[in-house]
Design an enzyme around this catalytic site. Structure first.
Site: not given
Ligand code: NAD
Length: 331
Positions: A158, A177, A235, A259, A264, A283, A285
């Site tokens: 994302i 990251d 989150r 979001d 929540e 929430h 997204g």
């Molecule tokens: P992803 O696993 O592709 O990317 C997460 C990234 O975070 C990874 O590159 C990882 O290395 C990095 N990371 C891990 N720990 C870290 C830290 N301590 N500091 C900095 N970076 C760190 O996941 P994604 O598909 O990009 O999703 C990201 C988040 O989005 C999910 O974990 C979920 O919580 C959230 N999400 C929200 C919604 C919504 O409706 N709002 C929907 C889907 C996902």
């Protein structure tokens, strides 16, 4: 004799229809049954003949899974699989699959929308005009977007998509990251403090876990030299909400687009609800008509893949390899 070669059961779901799941099942002649069951006994009764399960919220405990002799696969709608006892599934040779990437574009565009809405103050002006105030001065100062720096906390699927969407606005993108193996094109990786210090916008895209809970708190807000706009579509508990409220009250940041929240929905007394420079969405997204349709189709496909002897797109319990109940090629 069984009329259909396979029986697939949806334990529960809150989607309006199961059209996509049906269309997928028809392709291999599988029978599909929808239940809305949550209790252990009801689950066992509904699923006892099933070859594969599709699951949303119902808890598939060890006790339930042990009573399902034909079950070869559980496919969970979405990313999280906390509803399934993964250890039990693995012990029993049941593959657990998820769909981790059905809404990348939706969450990324939501985050980008929150950045632009806050930066151009469009939500603020909308409220003003609707209360009969036609005066742009009430919203100034408004900074130019190009030339600003967006800091990503987490630059996975994302985060990277947000960067791609925001580049054309002339925004520089930096990221913290610690687990990235490759530097994403166009993004400069920095340490945590540098991202806090140098960013005009900060957008959170890391997962919630023990090391990211309250990643942003009082100490971190004090390091945000540029009083950034803070966006959270990941989150809620990644930000310590008490410190966020304090940072907003003290002017340590210029605004927030949220979001997700620690609680929540928020309490009606949450002071952020009365702040002009904080915008919310409930929430949402992940959501678009297309993303949900894709989610439903791919969840069903995960089950069908296993039933016809293929590894599904995304297996959560990799430890099951070599001992699956299904006859998977190259198992
Ligand atoms: P992803 O696993 O592709 O990317 C997460 C990234 O975070 C990874 O590159 C990882 O290395 C990095 N990371 C891990 N720990 C870290 C830290 N301590 N500091 C900095 N970076 C760190 O996941 P994604 O598909 O990009 O999703 C990201 C988040 O989005 C999910 O974990 C979920 O919580 C959230 N999400 C929200 C919604 C919504 O409706 N709002 C929907 C889907 C996902």
């Amino acid at each position: 004799m069984k009329q259909h070669p396979y029986q697939v059961v949806i334990t529960d779901c809150d989607h309006g229809s199961i059209q996509e799941e049906k269309e997928e099942c028809v392709q291999i002649g599988a029978e599909l049954a929808l239940f809305q069951v949550r209790e252990e006994e009801d689950l066992i009764r509904a699923c006892k003949e099933a070859d594969g399960l599709i699951n949303q919220y119902a808890l598939l405990t060890r006790r339930v899974l042990e009573q399902l002799p034909n079950c070869k696969v559980v496919a969970r709608y979405g990313v999280g699989v906390d509803s399934v006892d993964l250890k039990a599934a693995t012990d029993l040779g049941i593959i657990v699959a998820n769909v981790p990437d059905y809404c990348i574009e939706e969450v990324a565009s939501h985050a980008a929308a929150l950045i632009l809405t806050l930066a151009r103050k469009t939500a603020f002006f909308d409220r003003m005009v609707k209360s009969n105030q036609w005066d742009f001065r009430q919203g100034i100062p408004i900074g130019r977007i190009s030339g600003k720096t967006l800091g990503l906390l987490g630059s996975g699927k994302i985060g990277l998509e947000v960067a791609k969407m925001i580049f054309p606005f002339g925004v520089k993108v930096i990221a913290y990251d610690p687990y990235l193996k490759e530097v994403p094109e166009g993004i400069e990786l920095k340490d945590f403090d540098a991202v806090l210090k140098e960013s005009d916008f900060i957008s959170i895209h890391c997962p919630l876990n023990d090391s990211t809970r309250h990643l942003i708190g009082e100490k971190e807000f004090k390091k945000m030299d540029k009083k950034p706009l803070l966006i959270n579509t990941s989150r809620g508990p990644i930000i310590d909400e008490k410190s966020l409220i304090q940072a907003l009250q003290e002017g340590l940041i210029n605004g927030a687009g949220l979001d997700v929240l620690e609680k929540e929905p928020p309490d009606s007394k949450n002071p952020m609800l009365a702040m002009e420079n904080v915008i919310f969405s409930p929430h949402v997204g992940f959501y678009s008509e297309e993303s949900i349709s894709e989610l439903k189709r791919r969840t069903a496909k995960n089950v069908l893949d296993v039933l016809i002897g293929r590894w599904p797109g995304s297996v959560v319990n990799q430890g099951v390899k070599g001992k699956t109940r299904a006859s998977i090629s190259h198992d």
